[in-house]
Scaffold this active site. Structure first.
Site, PDB file in Angstrom:
ATOM      1  CB  SER A  13      -0.956  -0.038   1.194  1.00  0.00           C
ATOM      2  OG  SER A  13      -1.965   0.929   1.064  1.00  0.00           O
ATOM      3  CG  ASP A  48      -7.185  -3.127  -2.562  1.00  0.00           C
ATOM      4  OD1 ASP A  48      -7.738  -2.499  -1.644  1.00  0.00           O
ATOM      5  OD2 ASP A  48      -5.945  -3.170  -2.701  1.00  0.00           O
ATOM      6  CG  HIS A 100      -5.426  -2.745   0.919  1.00  0.00           C
ATOM      7  ND1 HIS A 100      -4.848  -2.322  -0.253  1.00  0.00           N
ATOM      8  CD2 HIS A 100      -4.793  -2.058   1.923  1.00  0.00           C
ATOM      9  CE1 HIS A 100      -3.924  -1.413   0.009  1.00  0.00           C
ATOM     10  NE2 HIS A 100      -3.875  -1.237   1.317  1.00  0.00           N
TER      11      HIS A 100
END
Length: 267
Positions: A107, A208, A238
């Site tokens: 991320s 996600d 995610h």
């Protein structure tokens, strides 16, 4: 009014949540991995990944980013420069002890990984990006600078995991001032994607709920790397490093690093 830019590092270290601590492993192969965790997250989400790399002989460093792993209010007192400074320092430490260094991130950790690649060029041997973020398409993103002066936090983005019983160690709220700073980092990284020339392994979840698919498309379209491998994670959300495809991420990272290093040695 509280000074949002005064960050007490000593208090930050002393107040770290159990399990959120940074970690490091000494390697035996002459190669190392820097791992970067995500926004509002902690090294806990990457610990199993780090253990797998260490078992394969790699030196590993995973810092706890400033403002993370304590209280969400602390994150509002930091900016992207603080987070980037922390991973940059760890990268320099690895570069001083390892012949070959790779950087991986989840991320926002992927955002930081890309920024390091843009700055350090071929001193980094390769990148492993897991659901990297470089933008957010939702309408409220443009309002973050304004919202930062009105509300301190909004609902959490954490714990997007498909695997039953798995929980991310992350903040229960999203700090708005810090999120606005992350948006600034996104713009910088997107503008310089053409500077990324290293081999890239990009793994992204088909579903996600935090980072939209457009992020991976932007990364793949913008980087100048010629050695690029894209892997779609079919069974994870995610936080894929704690999800059903975690072992695929771990093994793919090792295979990628070995193949990349073998190619560089043989060149």
């Amino acid at each position: 009014m509280e000074d949002l830019h005064r960050f007490d590092r000593k208090a930050f270290v002393m107040g770290v949540l159990a399990g959120a601590e940074p970690f490091a492993h000494t390697g035996s192969s002459g190669a190392g991995f820097l791992l970067c965790h995500g926004f509002t997250g902690t090294p806990a989400g990457l610990r199993a990944w780090g253990d797998h790399l260490a078992e394969a002989g790699y030196a590993v460093r995973c810092p706890l980013l400033p403002g993370h792993g304590t209280r969400w209010q602390d994150l509002n007192r930091t900016t992207w420069q603080d987070w980037y400074g922390a991973v940059r320092e760890e990268l320099l430490a690895l570069l001083s002890t390892c012949e070959t260094v790779y950087v991986g991130g989840l991320s926002m950790g992927g955002t930081l990984t890309l920024r390091l690649a843009e700055e350090f060029g071929d001193r980094i041997a390769g990148l492993v990006l897991v659901n990297p973020s470089v933008t957010r398409l939702k309408w409220d993103t443009k309002l973050l600078p304004l919202l930062a002066h009105i509300v301190p936090s909004v609902p959490a983005i954490a714990n997007d995991i498909a695997k039953p019983g798995e929980t991310e160690l992350a903040y229960p709220r999203t700090p708005v001032h810090a999120a606005a700073s992350l948006a600034q980092l996104w713009r910088l990284v997107r503008a310089d994607l053409g500077k990324v020339t290293q081999p890239v392994l990009l793994l992204h979840s088909r579903v996600d709920h935090v980072v939209e698919p457009e992020n991976s498309r932007l990364v793949l379209a913008g980087i100048a790397s010629t050695d690029v491998t894209e892997v779609v994670l079919e069974h994870s959300f995610h936080v894929a490093t704690q999800d059903n495809d975690a072992e695929l991420i771990f093994s793919s990272s090792v295979d990628f690093a070995r193949a990349t290093r073998a190619g560089q040695v043989g060149a």
